[in-house]
Design a protein around this motif. Structure first.
Motif, PDB file in Angstrom:
ATOM      1  N   GLU A  10       0.850  -1.189   0.000  1.00  0.00           N
ATOM      2  CA  GLU A  10       0.000   0.000   0.000  1.00  0.00           C
ATOM      3  C   GLU A  10       0.884   1.237   0.000  1.00  0.00           C
ATOM      4  O   GLU A  10       1.846   1.314   0.760  1.00  0.00           O
ATOM      5  CB  GLU A  10      -0.913   0.006   1.228  1.00  0.00           C
ATOM      6  CG  GLU A  10      -1.870   1.183   1.244  1.00  0.00           C
ATOM      7  CD  GLU A  10      -2.883   1.094   2.358  1.00  0.00           C
ATOM      8  OE1 GLU A  10      -3.806   0.263   2.244  1.00  0.00           O
ATOM      9  OE2 GLU A  10      -2.743   1.839   3.344  1.00  0.00           O
ATOM     10  N   VAL A  11       0.550   2.176  -0.865  1.00  0.00           N
ATOM     11  CA  VAL A  11       1.309   3.414  -1.005  1.00  0.00           C
ATOM     12  C   VAL A  11       0.357   4.587  -0.751  1.00  0.00           C
ATOM     13  O   VAL A  11      -0.773   4.583  -1.241  1.00  0.00           O
ATOM     14  CB  VAL A  11       1.932   3.527  -2.420  1.00  0.00           C
ATOM     15  CG1 VAL A  11       2.730   4.818  -2.563  1.00  0.00           C
ATOM     16  CG2 VAL A  11       2.778   2.309  -2.737  1.00  0.00           C
ATOM     17  N   LYS A  27      -2.940   0.349  -4.014  1.00  0.00           N
ATOM     18  CA  LYS A  27      -2.428  -0.961  -3.638  1.00  0.00           C
ATOM     19  C   LYS A  27      -1.869  -1.667  -4.862  1.00  0.00           C
ATOM     20  O   LYS A  27      -2.447  -1.606  -5.942  1.00  0.00           O
ATOM     21  CB  LYS A  27      -3.525  -1.810  -3.001  1.00  0.00           C
ATOM     22  CG  LYS A  27      -3.932  -1.288  -1.646  1.00  0.00           C
ATOM     23  CD  LYS A  27      -4.861  -2.222  -0.928  1.00  0.00           C
ATOM     24  CE  LYS A  27      -5.189  -1.612   0.434  1.00  0.00           C
ATOM     25  NZ  LYS A  27      -6.037  -2.474   1.223  1.00  0.00           N
ATOM     26  N   LEU A  28      -0.745  -2.337  -4.639  1.00  0.00           N
ATOM     27  CA  LEU A  28      -0.069  -3.072  -5.692  1.00  0.00           C
ATOM     28  C   LEU A  28       0.019  -4.542  -5.316  1.00  0.00           C
ATOM     29  O   LEU A  28       0.217  -4.876  -4.153  1.00  0.00           O
ATOM     30  CB  LEU A  28       1.360  -2.551  -5.875  1.00  0.00           C
ATOM     31  CG  LEU A  28       1.546  -1.071  -6.141  1.00  0.00           C
ATOM     32  CD1 LEU A  28       3.020  -0.708  -6.048  1.00  0.00           C
ATOM     33  CD2 LEU A  28       0.998  -0.715  -7.506  1.00  0.00           C
ATOM     34  N   VAL A  89      -7.171  16.074 -12.778  1.00  0.00           N
ATOM     35  CA  VAL A  89      -6.213  15.716 -11.719  1.00  0.00           C
ATOM     36  C   VAL A  89      -6.168  14.204 -11.536  1.00  0.00           C
ATOM     37  O   VAL A  89      -5.095  13.612 -11.419  1.00  0.00           O
ATOM     38  CB  VAL A  89      -6.573  16.419 -10.388  1.00  0.00           C
ATOM     39  CG1 VAL A  89      -5.694  15.912  -9.249  1.00  0.00           C
ATOM     40  CG2 VAL A  89      -6.441  17.932 -10.522  1.00  0.00           C
ATOM     41  N   PHE A  90      -7.332  13.555 -11.547  1.00  0.00           N
ATOM     42  CA  PHE A  90      -7.399  12.101 -11.373  1.00  0.00           C
ATOM     43  C   PHE A  90      -6.641  11.382 -12.489  1.00  0.00           C
ATOM     44  O   PHE A  90      -5.854  10.463 -12.230  1.00  0.00           O
ATOM     45  CB  PHE A  90      -8.865  11.659 -11.329  1.00  0.00           C
ATOM     46  CG  PHE A  90      -9.062  10.216 -10.952  1.00  0.00           C
ATOM     47  CD1 PHE A  90      -8.484   9.674  -9.821  1.00  0.00           C
ATOM     48  CD2 PHE A  90      -9.863   9.401 -11.737  1.00  0.00           C
ATOM     49  CE1 PHE A  90      -8.678   8.353  -9.470  1.00  0.00           C
ATOM     50  CE2 PHE A  90     -10.069   8.071 -11.393  1.00  0.00           C
ATOM     51  CZ  PHE A  90      -9.473   7.543 -10.256  1.00  0.00           C
ATOM     52  N   SER A  95      -1.773   8.562 -14.381  1.00  0.00           N
ATOM     53  CA  SER A  95      -0.619   8.588 -15.279  1.00  0.00           C
ATOM     54  C   SER A  95       0.696   8.570 -14.490  1.00  0.00           C
ATOM     55  O   SER A  95       1.639   7.855 -14.853  1.00  0.00           O
ATOM     56  CB  SER A  95      -0.699   9.831 -16.162  1.00  0.00           C
ATOM     57  OG  SER A  95       0.426   9.935 -16.984  1.00  0.00           O
ATOM     58  N   ASP A  96       0.746   9.347 -13.410  1.00  0.00           N
ATOM     59  CA  ASP A  96       1.950   9.389 -12.571  1.00  0.00           C
ATOM     60  C   ASP A  96       2.230   8.021 -11.952  1.00  0.00           C
ATOM     61  O   ASP A  96       3.379   7.562 -11.918  1.00  0.00           O
ATOM     62  CB  ASP A  96       1.811  10.432 -11.464  1.00  0.00           C
ATOM     63  CG  ASP A  96       1.855  11.866 -11.967  1.00  0.00           C
ATOM     64  OD1 ASP A  96       2.188  12.086 -13.156  1.00  0.00           O
ATOM     65  OD2 ASP A  96       1.521  12.774 -11.178  1.00  0.00           O
ATOM     66  N   VAL A  97       1.190   7.360 -11.462  1.00  0.00           N
ATOM     67  CA  VAL A  97       1.363   6.037 -10.855  1.00  0.00           C
ATOM     68  C   VAL A  97       1.825   5.035 -11.912  1.00  0.00           C
ATOM     69  O   VAL A  97       2.742   4.241 -11.676  1.00  0.00           O
ATOM     70  CB  VAL A  97       0.063   5.567 -10.149  1.00  0.00           C
ATOM     71  CG1 VAL A  97       0.157   4.103  -9.746  1.00  0.00           C
ATOM     72  CG2 VAL A  97      -0.228   6.442  -8.932  1.00  0.00           C
ATOM     73  N   ALA A  98       1.232   5.083 -13.095  1.00  0.00           N
ATOM     74  CA  ALA A  98       1.642   4.174 -14.181  1.00  0.00           C
ATOM     75  C   ALA A  98       3.110   4.393 -14.526  1.00  0.00           C
ATOM     76  O   ALA A  98       3.852   3.427 -14.752  1.00  0.00           O
ATOM     77  CB  ALA A  98       0.760   4.386 -15.409  1.00  0.00           C
TER      78      ALA A  98
END
Length: 110
Positions: A10-11, A27-28, A89-90, A95-98
């Motif tokens: 979890e981040v 979560k990854l 923003v979402f 995109s940032d997480v990817a």
């Protein structure tokens, strides 16, 4: 004997922009994004009486949530909130997480 079938990480993070704070939790499972949840909070200022006189206090008011899970995206905002800026923003958060999860490019050797 225990056989591990999955392990999640979890981040937590935050994006602050244009008078809003977006609390992000994702979560990854390995390097795969399982779900992403985003609390949308509006920054509000109000004057309060203190022993020293009136002072301006900044707080946050929850105005909605946005999340992605199982291939679905959902956005729930309070009536009166414009949706379009939050969608932008979402999508940037996704995109940032990817980008964080993408494997590093392999450098060519000569």
């Amino acid at each position: 004997m225990l056989v591990e079938t999955s392990r999640t990480t979890e981040v937590r993070g935050e994006v602050i922009t244009d008078g809003y704070a977006y609390g992000v939790t994702y979560k990854l499972n390995g390097n795969e994004l399982v779900k992403l949840h985003c609390d949308v909070n509006k920054k509000v200022s109000e004057e309060v009486e203190t022993p020293e006189g009136k002072q301006t206090v900044e707080s946050r008011k929850s105005v909605g949530i946005m999340f992605r899970e199982s291939g679905n995206k959902q956005i729930s905002l309070q009536e009166g909130e414009e949706i379009a800026p939050h969608v932008v923003v979402f999508e940037q958060i996704l995109s940032d997480v990817a980008a964080l999860l993408a494997p590093a490019p392999v450098k060519a050797t000569e």
